[in-house]
Design a protein around this motif. Structure first.
Motif, short mmCIF file in Angstrom:
data_model
loop_
_atom_site.label_atom_id
_atom_site.label_comp_id
_atom_site.label_asym_id
_atom_site.label_seq_id
_atom_site.Cartn_x
_atom_site.Cartn_y
_atom_site.Cartn_z
N SER A 26 1.07 -1.00 0.15
CA SER A 26 -0.07 0.29 -0.16
C SER A 26 0.82 1.12 -0.20
CB SER A 26 -1.14 0.37 1.65
OG SER A 26 -0.55 0.00 2.19
N ARG A 27 0.21 2.44 -0.04
CA ARG A 27 1.19 3.59 -0.23
C ARG A 27 1.87 3.84 1.29
NH1 ARG A 27 0.91 7.53 -4.42
NH2 ARG A 27 2.45 8.71 -2.49
N TRP A 59 0.93 3.65 -7.88
CA TRP A 59 -0.48 2.83 -7.73
C TRP A 59 -1.13 3.63 -6.92
CZ3 TRP A 59 3.46 -0.98 -7.36
CH2 TRP A 59 4.25 -0.99 -8.17
N PRO A 60 -1.99 4.11 -7.19
CA PRO A 60 -3.34 4.50 -5.93
C PRO A 60 -3.46 3.27 -4.68
CG PRO A 60 -4.67 4.23 -8.17
CD PRO A 60 -3.36 4.21 -8.28
N ASP A 61 -4.02 3.10 -4.01
CA ASP A 61 -3.87 1.93 -3.07
C ASP A 61 -4.86 0.83 -3.48
OD1 ASP A 61 -2.05 2.47 -1.24
OD2 ASP A 61 -3.84 3.22 0.48
N GLU A 62 -6.21 1.57 -4.33
CA GLU A 62 -7.04 0.36 -4.39
C GLU A 62 -5.92 -0.35 -5.74
OE1 GLU A 62 -8.00 4.65 -6.82
OE2 GLU A 62 -7.68 3.76 -4.90
N ASP A 63 -5.50 0.25 -6.79
CA ASP A 63 -4.74 -0.82 -8.12
C ASP A 63 -3.60 -0.96 -7.00
OD1 ASP A 63 -6.90 -0.71 -9.83
OD2 ASP A 63 -5.87 1.53 -10.43
N PHE A 64 -2.97 -1.08 -5.88
CA PHE A 64 -1.76 -1.34 -5.33
C PHE A 64 -1.00 -2.58 -5.66
CE2 PHE A 64 2.51 -1.15 -3.40
CZ PHE A 64 3.15 0.04 -3.39
#
Length: 389
Positions: free
Chosen positions: A139-140, A181-186
């Motif tokens: 995750s970020r 990548w954003p969290d939803e695509d991480f």
């Protein structure tokens, strides 16, 4: 199943000429593997989705299907005495499902470890061998925490998949985080710190489940994350060569290796060797062995998975230089062949030459690698690499 001997100890049970080797994957590595196998008297089949792929052109049969087609893998298993693979992205579960039908000497533990960068780094470190500083990130928030420990510059890589630089984001400072990548695509990923190295290198080790032998350490030169040249030998003293050999054998023993394993290294100015990546198969940087060694990496891969004894390979020349021929280099190198009788030319038989696609390679045996590198560069065939590199 043809057999040479049952007295193998920890060695893979030996197959006699006439047995069939099934290769999952039909690219250039499988092609060169098949050529070695044919010289030894084995039959060869391959599974690949592309009809008349490079391996199929020299094999006895091809099954045209995707690599995760379980029915196709079962068919290959039933038509073979032993299975091997020529690249990492093979469905390990599909191979496990046919282990009651065919021998798979490389096993799937090796495959699973090298398919996942977190598992790979853990395996290497557990054997007391150094890697770049790293951390798993999902995750970020985990990325931010890892950057706090490792710092910039670093490279963010997907844990699975990716090759020749795909699936990687270089983070030189905080501005590069916009590429992440954003969290939803991480995806599951790994953050690796940069290593201040003098040059990149690799070493090949081959085994038959019991005995292990190594090839010399070579220097590798990359451009845009694609191997451009390999120079044998690497510029290191005997002590460093021995340390590389020891770490290669330690990893091979950890896998009870059958076949050939490639170990990519960073060589630091103080002589420290850091393992970058593992490849559970013959490797681009080992192509030079075809002409430069009495047994090449493909010979020893085949001998290893077939349970044959292994000799320590000997080099037949003081030095060698291998250079990749990418799609944009096909035309100029073909024009230049007539003027270079010293070139050992390998064409992989691929139907379409695309930019940056590996279409072949050229090896030159020499007593002066530096001079040979300059002569290859002077042909102009690789001018785009020189400009970019």
């Amino acid at each position: 199943m043809p057999s040479l001997s049952e007295e193998t100890g920890g060695r893979v049970p030996a197959l006699a000429p006439g047995a069939t080797i099934g290769i999952v994957g039909g690219g250039q590595l499988g092609r060169m593997m098949a050529l070695s196998a044919k010289y030894m008297g084995f039959h060869v089949g391959t599974l690949d989705p592309t009809e008349d792929c490079p391996t199929a052109q020299v094999a006895d049969f091809q099954i045209v299907a995707d690599y995760d087609d379980t029915a196709a893998i079962r068919e290959l298993a039933e038509r073979s005495d032993v299975l091997t693979y020529e690249f990492e992205n093979v469905d390990a579960d599909a191979l496990d499902a046919v282990r009651d039908r065919v021998a798979i000497p490389q096993g799937t533990d090796l495959l699973r470890v090298t398919q996942n960068r977190v598992a790979e780094k853990t395996f290497i470190n557990d054997h007391g061998i150094s890697t770049a500083p790293w951390a798993p990130v999902n995750s970020r928030a985990e990325l931010d925490a890892a950057l706090g420990r490792i710092g910039y510059p670093a490279v963010l890589k997907t844990a699975e998949g990716g090759y020749d630089g795909h699936g990687q984001i270089v983070l030189r400072d905080a501005s590069d985080l916009e590429q992440v990548w954003p969290d939803e695509d991480f995806p599951p990923a790994i953050l690796e710190g940069f290593v201040d190295f003098a040059y990149e290198a690799s070493i090949l080790v081959s085994g038959n489940g019991e005995d292990h032998v190594t090839f010399p350490v070579v220097r590798n030169i990359h451009c845009d994350n694609i191997l451009h040249k390999t120079i044998m030998p690497a510029p290191m003293d005997d002590g460093m060569q021995e340390r590389a050999r020891e770490l290669a054998v330690a990893l091979a023993k950890g896998f009870a290796l059958a076949g050939t394993l490639a170990i990519e290294l960073f060589v630091c100015a103080d002589g420290t060797l850091i393992v970058n990546e593992l490849a559970p198969r013959p490797h681009n940087s080992g192509h030079y062995t075809i002409e430069a060694c009495d047994f090449d990496q493909y010979d020893l891969h085949v001998r290893g998975i077939c349970g044959w004894p292994l000799a320590q390979p000997r080099t037949l020349t003081p030095a060698a230089v291998m250079v990749n021929v990418l799609g944009q280099h096909v035309a100029p190198t073909r024009e230049a062949i007539a003027g270079h009788p010293e070139w050992h030319v390998h064409d992989y038989g691929k139907a379409e030459a695309k930019r940056d696609r590996k279409m072949g390679h050229i090896t030159v045996l020499t007593d002066d690698a530096e001079r040979t590198v300059a002569e290859l560069d002077a042909t102009g065939c690789w001018a785009d690499i020189t400009d970019r590199g």
